[in-house]
Design a protein around this motif. Structure first.
Motif, PDB file in Angstrom:
ATOM      1  N   LYS A  19       0.833  -1.210   0.000  1.00 46.99           N
ATOM      2  CA  LYS A  19       0.000   0.000   0.000  1.00 46.99           C
ATOM      3  C   LYS A  19       0.862   1.252   0.000  1.00 46.99           C
ATOM      4  CE  LYS A  19      -3.711   2.278   2.570  1.00 46.99           C
ATOM      5  NZ  LYS A  19      -4.603   2.203   3.759  1.00 46.99           N
ATOM      6  N   THR A  20       1.945   1.221   0.791  1.00 50.05           N
ATOM      7  CA  THR A  20       2.846   2.377   0.867  1.00 50.05           C
ATOM      8  C   THR A  20       3.493   2.652  -0.489  1.00 50.05           C
ATOM      9  OG1 THR A  20       3.339   1.915   3.190  1.00 50.05           O
ATOM     10  CG2 THR A  20       4.892   3.324   2.004  1.00 50.05           C
ATOM     11  N   LEU A  21       3.916   1.596  -1.172  1.00 54.32           N
ATOM     12  CA  LEU A  21       4.551   1.767  -2.482  1.00 54.32           C
ATOM     13  C   LEU A  21       3.552   2.249  -3.530  1.00 54.32           C
ATOM     14  CD1 LEU A  21       6.919  -1.343  -2.531  1.00 54.32           C
ATOM     15  CD2 LEU A  21       7.604   1.062  -2.571  1.00 54.32           C
ATOM     16  N   ILE A  22       2.324   1.777  -3.434  1.00 52.23           N
ATOM     17  CA  ILE A  22       1.283   2.248  -4.366  1.00 52.23           C
ATOM     18  C   ILE A  22       1.064   3.748  -4.183  1.00 52.23           C
ATOM     19  CG2 ILE A  22      -1.185   2.150  -4.876  1.00 52.23           C
ATOM     20  CD1 ILE A  22      -1.063  -0.857  -4.238  1.00 52.23           C
ATOM     21  N   GLU A  23       1.021   4.193  -2.920  1.00 49.76           N
ATOM     22  CA  GLU A  23       0.856   5.626  -2.637  1.00 49.76           C
ATOM     23  C   GLU A  23       2.057   6.419  -3.148  1.00 49.76           C
ATOM     24  OE1 GLU A  23      -1.811   7.189  -1.484  1.00 49.76           O
ATOM     25  OE2 GLU A  23      -2.799   5.240  -1.567  1.00 49.76           O
ATOM     26  N   ALA A  24       3.253   5.833  -3.012  1.00 51.61           N
ATOM     27  CA  ALA A  24       4.462   6.514  -3.499  1.00 51.61           C
ATOM     28  C   ALA A  24       4.423   6.669  -5.012  1.00 51.61           C
ATOM     29  CB  ALA A  24       5.700   5.736  -3.076  1.00 51.61           C
ATOM     30  N   TYR A 103       8.588  -2.133   9.927  1.00 51.32           N
ATOM     31  CA  TYR A 103       7.640  -1.944  11.025  1.00 51.32           C
ATOM     32  C   TYR A 103       7.596  -0.488  11.495  1.00 51.32           C
ATOM     33  CZ  TYR A 103      12.113  -2.716  13.386  1.00 51.32           C
ATOM     34  OH  TYR A 103      13.429  -2.672  13.745  1.00 51.32           O
ATOM     35  N   GLU A 104       8.516   0.329  11.032  1.00 57.28           N
ATOM     36  CA  GLU A 104       8.488   1.740  11.378  1.00 57.28           C
ATOM     37  C   GLU A 104       7.621   2.503  10.378  1.00 57.28           C
ATOM     38  OE1 GLU A 104      12.523   2.949  11.324  1.00 57.28           O
ATOM     39  OE2 GLU A 104      13.087   1.811  13.115  1.00 57.28           O
ATOM     40  N   ASP A 105       7.268   3.720  10.720  1.00 58.88           N
ATOM     41  CA  ASP A 105       6.489   4.565   9.806  1.00 58.88           C
ATOM     42  C   ASP A 105       7.464   5.190   8.816  1.00 58.88           C
ATOM     43  OD1 ASP A 105       4.694   6.099   8.504  1.00 58.88           O
ATOM     44  OD2 ASP A 105       4.327   7.506  10.144  1.00 58.88           O
ATOM     45  N   ASN A 106       7.604   4.533   7.669  1.00 60.27           N
ATOM     46  CA  ASN A 106       8.666   4.922   6.753  1.00 60.27           C
ATOM     47  C   ASN A 106       8.153   5.333   5.367  1.00 60.27           C
ATOM     48  OD1 ASN A 106      11.053   4.770   8.247  1.00 60.27           O
ATOM     49  ND2 ASN A 106      11.028   2.548   8.174  1.00 60.27           N
ATOM     50  N   GLN A 107       7.033   6.032   5.333  1.00 50.67           N
ATOM     51  CA  GLN A 107       6.497   6.498   4.052  1.00 50.67           C
ATOM     52  C   GLN A 107       7.559   7.302   3.286  1.00 50.67           C
ATOM     53  OE1 GLN A 107       3.235   6.379   2.450  1.00 50.67           O
ATOM     54  NE2 GLN A 107       4.453   7.221   0.788  1.00 50.67           N
ATOM     55  N   LYS A 108       8.248   8.198   4.000  1.00 45.50           N
ATOM     56  CA  LYS A 108       9.268   9.033   3.365  1.00 45.50           C
ATOM     57  C   LYS A 108      10.413   8.179   2.841  1.00 45.50           C
ATOM     58  CE  LYS A 108      12.355  12.954   4.159  1.00 45.50           C
ATOM     59  NZ  LYS A 108      12.845  13.952   5.149  1.00 45.50           N
ATOM     60  N   LYS A 109      10.862   7.194   3.633  1.00 49.26           N
ATOM     61  CA  LYS A 109      11.974   6.347   3.206  1.00 49.26           C
ATOM     62  C   LYS A 109      11.610   5.506   1.991  1.00 49.26           C
ATOM     63  CE  LYS A 109      14.635   5.939   7.475  1.00 49.26           C
ATOM     64  NZ  LYS A 109      15.239   5.006   8.455  1.00 49.26           N
ATOM     65  N   PHE A 110      10.369   4.996   1.967  1.00 48.68           N
ATOM     66  CA  PHE A 110       9.938   4.203   0.816  1.00 48.68           C
ATOM     67  C   PHE A 110       9.863   5.069  -0.445  1.00 48.68           C
ATOM     68  CE2 PHE A 110       8.374   0.919   3.804  1.00 48.68           C
ATOM     69  CZ  PHE A 110       8.845  -0.207   3.147  1.00 48.68           C
ATOM     70  N   THR A 111       9.392   6.296  -0.290  1.00 44.29           N
ATOM     71  CA  THR A 111       9.318   7.218  -1.431  1.00 44.29           C
ATOM     72  C   THR A 111      10.719   7.535  -1.947  1.00 44.29           C
ATOM     73  OG1 THR A 111       7.268   8.217  -0.614  1.00 44.29           O
ATOM     74  CG2 THR A 111       8.544   9.483  -2.216  1.00 44.29           C
ATOM     75  N   GLU A 112      11.663   7.792  -1.018  1.00 45.22           N
ATOM     76  CA  GLU A 112      13.044   8.074  -1.412  1.00 45.22           C
ATOM     77  C   GLU A 112      13.672   6.850  -2.084  1.00 45.22           C
ATOM     78  OE1 GLU A 112      14.833   9.216   2.240  1.00 45.22           O
ATOM     79  OE2 GLU A 112      14.154  11.318   2.125  1.00 45.22           O
ATOM     80  N   ALA A 113      13.399   5.665  -1.542  1.00 42.78           N
ATOM     81  CA  ALA A 113      13.947   4.429  -2.120  1.00 42.78           C
ATOM     82  C   ALA A 113      13.387   4.202  -3.521  1.00 42.78           C
ATOM     83  CB  ALA A 113      13.630   3.240  -1.223  1.00 42.78           C
ATOM     84  N   LEU A 114      12.092   4.455  -3.701  1.00 44.85           N
ATOM     85  CA  LEU A 114      11.468   4.293  -5.004  1.00 44.85           C
ATOM     86  C   LEU A 114      12.093   5.240  -6.019  1.00 44.85           C
ATOM     87  CD1 LEU A 114       9.285   3.133  -6.868  1.00 44.85           C
ATOM     88  CD2 LEU A 114       7.716   4.871  -5.986  1.00 44.85           C
ATOM     89  N   ASN A 115      12.286   6.486  -5.640  1.00 45.12           N
ATOM     90  CA  ASN A 115      12.894   7.459  -6.554  1.00 45.12           C
ATOM     91  C   ASN A 115      14.324   7.062  -6.916  1.00 45.12           C
ATOM     92  OD1 ASN A 115      10.663   9.158  -6.745  1.00 45.12           O
ATOM     93  ND2 ASN A 115      11.226  10.326  -4.921  1.00 45.12           N
TER      94      ASN A 115
END
Length: 236
Positions: A19-24, A103-115
């Protein structure tokens, strides 16, 4: 379209990461799909056999299959999940883009990793020819390609490694559209040549001599264009 495979042994974590990656993807206005993997061992074997093809793998690295996948499939980019610090060094040689505690709240990290993944994928696309058929997927560095040949409704890739040929159903016109024009040139209806692999222009016999000694004919239609490649040569 970007295709992302997500694996985590915990189903709820896997759903959250997907879900986080879809949002990213949405936030970055990128067209892509995220696939949730349940049986990683079986999945990785299918990827290595060429049945599936993905651009990004977001995977938990507790499975030995993870290392095998990363070692044999360098076309894709990798995001590591929940890898114990003591095991992390053994994965670093595969140059994953990021290491994230899911398990952490890592929306920002996932977005940075995706980019970061997208950045490296774009760089790779500039240096390779990608071949996708029903039965296989291949990534061939441009530096290894001598020329493409059209023969009997197929395109054959001739590489610097002799006898290492690859044929696939396509037209040379379609292949030419995917290649950087500064690196490849059409010399004949049947030949599309890597410029760096040309040794000499034989004007007498109207042919190109390649680094491996092969000679390819130049048709009248393409002779002027080929000549432009040698516009700065010194004639003696």
């Amino acid at each position: 379209m970007i295709k992302i495979a997500v694996y985590h042994h915990n189903c709820l974590q896997r759903q959250m990461i997907s879900k986080t990656l879809i949002e990213a993807l949405k936030d970055n206005k990128i067209y892509g799909k995220v696939y949730s993997v349940q049986d990683f061992q079986r999945f990785s074997e299918s990827v290595l056999e060429g049945k599936y093809q993905f651009d990004i793998f977001c995977i938990e690295t507790l499975e030995e299959a993870s290392k095998k996948l990363m070692a044999c499939n360098d076309r894709a980019e990798y995001i590591l999940l929940d890898t114990p610090v003591k095991e992390l060094s053994s994965y670093m040689k595969y140059k994953p883009v990021a290491w994230i505690q899911s398990y952490e709240d890592n929306q920002k990290k996932f977005t940075e990793a995706l980019n970061a993944c997208l950045f490296h994928l774009k760089k790779k696309q500039k240096d390779h020819f990608y071949l996708h058929t029903k039965n296989k997927s291949m990534r061939i560095p441009y530096r290894e390609i001598l020329y493409f040949e059209s023969r009997l409704h197929q395109v054959i890739i001739h590489t610097v490694q002799q006898n290492n040929l690859c044929a696939f159903p396509a037209t040379l016109d379609d292949v030419e559209k995917t290649l950087p024009p500064e690196r490849f040139i059409r010399c004949h209806q049947s030949f599309l040549v890597h410029i760096d692999g040309i040794y000499q222009l034989d004007r007498t016999n109207r042919s190109l001599i390649l680094d491996n000694g092969e000679s390819l004919g130049i048709s009248k239609k393409y002779y002027k264009d080929v000549g432009q490649v040698f516009a700065s040569e010194i004639v003696i």
